[in-house]
Design a protein around this motif. Structure first.
Motif, PDB file in Angstrom:
ATOM      1  N   ILE A  49       0.852  -1.187   0.000  1.00 43.28           N
ATOM      2  CA  ILE A  49       0.000   0.000   0.000  1.00 43.28           C
ATOM      3  C   ILE A  49       0.891   1.242   0.000  1.00 43.28           C
ATOM      4  O   ILE A  49       0.587   2.241  -0.635  1.00 43.28           O
ATOM      5  CB  ILE A  49      -0.955  -0.018   1.204  1.00 43.28           C
ATOM      6  N   GLY A  50       2.003   1.160   0.733  1.00 44.86           N
ATOM      7  CA  GLY A  50       3.006   2.221   0.761  1.00 44.86           C
ATOM      8  C   GLY A  50       4.318   1.674   0.249  1.00 44.86           C
ATOM      9  O   GLY A  50       4.480   0.463   0.090  1.00 44.86           O
ATOM     10  N   ARG A  59      17.283   8.829   1.402  1.00 48.88           N
ATOM     11  CA  ARG A  59      16.643   8.651   0.099  1.00 48.88           C
ATOM     12  C   ARG A  59      15.792   9.880  -0.244  1.00 48.88           C
ATOM     13  O   ARG A  59      15.236  10.518   0.630  1.00 48.88           O
ATOM     14  CB  ARG A  59      15.765   7.397   0.157  1.00 48.88           C
ATOM     15  N   HIS A  60      15.674  10.171  -1.511  1.00 48.06           N
ATOM     16  CA  HIS A  60      14.785  11.239  -1.969  1.00 48.06           C
ATOM     17  C   HIS A  60      13.345  10.760  -1.856  1.00 48.06           C
ATOM     18  O   HIS A  60      13.034   9.616  -2.224  1.00 48.06           O
ATOM     19  CB  HIS A  60      15.083  11.617  -3.423  1.00 48.06           C
ATOM     20  N   ALA A  61      12.485  11.621  -1.338  1.00 46.92           N
ATOM     21  CA  ALA A  61      11.059  11.292  -1.235  1.00 46.92           C
ATOM     22  C   ALA A  61      10.494  11.045  -2.630  1.00 46.92           C
ATOM     23  O   ALA A  61      10.871  11.709  -3.592  1.00 46.92           O
ATOM     24  CB  ALA A  61      10.314  12.435  -0.553  1.00 46.92           C
ATOM     25  N   GLY A  62       9.616  10.059  -2.723  1.00 43.63           N
ATOM     26  CA  GLY A  62       8.961   9.772  -3.992  1.00 43.63           C
ATOM     27  C   GLY A  62       9.835   9.099  -5.014  1.00 43.63           C
ATOM     28  O   GLY A  62       9.591   9.226  -6.213  1.00 43.63           O
ATOM     29  N   GLY A  66       8.630   1.768  -9.064  1.00 42.35           N
ATOM     30  CA  GLY A  66       7.430   0.943  -9.101  1.00 42.35           C
ATOM     31  C   GLY A  66       6.324   1.367  -8.157  1.00 42.35           C
ATOM     32  O   GLY A  66       5.263   0.753  -8.152  1.00 42.35           O
ATOM     33  N   PHE A  67       6.551   2.405  -7.336  1.00 42.12           N
ATOM     34  CA  PHE A  67       5.484   2.842  -6.440  1.00 42.12           C
ATOM     35  C   PHE A  67       4.803   4.069  -7.018  1.00 42.12           C
ATOM     36  O   PHE A  67       5.469   4.981  -7.513  1.00 42.12           O
ATOM     37  CB  PHE A  67       5.999   3.149  -5.022  1.00 42.12           C
TER      38      PHE A  67
END
Length: 123
Positions: A49-50, A59-62, A66-67
């Motif tokens: 789901i997340g 890590r960079h957000a987003g 594949g998410f």
């Protein structure tokens, strides 16, 4: 006496400098706190789901392949560190308005510190 005091101060400073992770949090307690996240997030790179949270610190957000991130998350320009994780875990919608995480947040600072200490270990 002055050199002894200087030596003691240096020893304390070195001791604090070599402690890995979030010195304000307890990773063992944070693993327990992670239960609040585990319904949606895996400890590894598996997306559910997340996104998977393995290696989230630094890590960079987003950016997990594949998410399907929200545009708000993709455009946030955040690199996850203790400060940004703390703000996001406290109030996700306030930290990144328009993100799609439905979790209301964790208001308790100690619980957030513990969770962040745990997340720092997921490498």
């Amino acid at each position: 006496m002055r050199s002894l005091l200087s030596l003691a101060v240096a020893a304390v400073a070195i001791g604090f400098a070599v402690v890995p992770g979030n010195s304000a949090g307890d990773a063992a307690k944070g693993e327990h706190e992670f239960a609040k996240c585990a319904f949606c997030h895996a400890k590894d790179m598996a997306n559910g789901i997340g996104p998977g949270l393995f290696g989230v610190v630094g890590r960079h957000a987003g950016s997990v392949p594949g998410f399907g991130y929200s545009q708000a998350m993709k455009k946030s320009n955040i690199v996850w560190d203790e400060k940004s994780l703390d703000a996001f875990i406290m109030a996700p919608q306030k930290a990144i308005p328009g993100n799609t995480m439905p979790f209301p947040g964790i208001p308790d600072q100690e619980q957030r510190n513990d969770l962040i200490a745990y997340l720092e270990m997921l490498k």
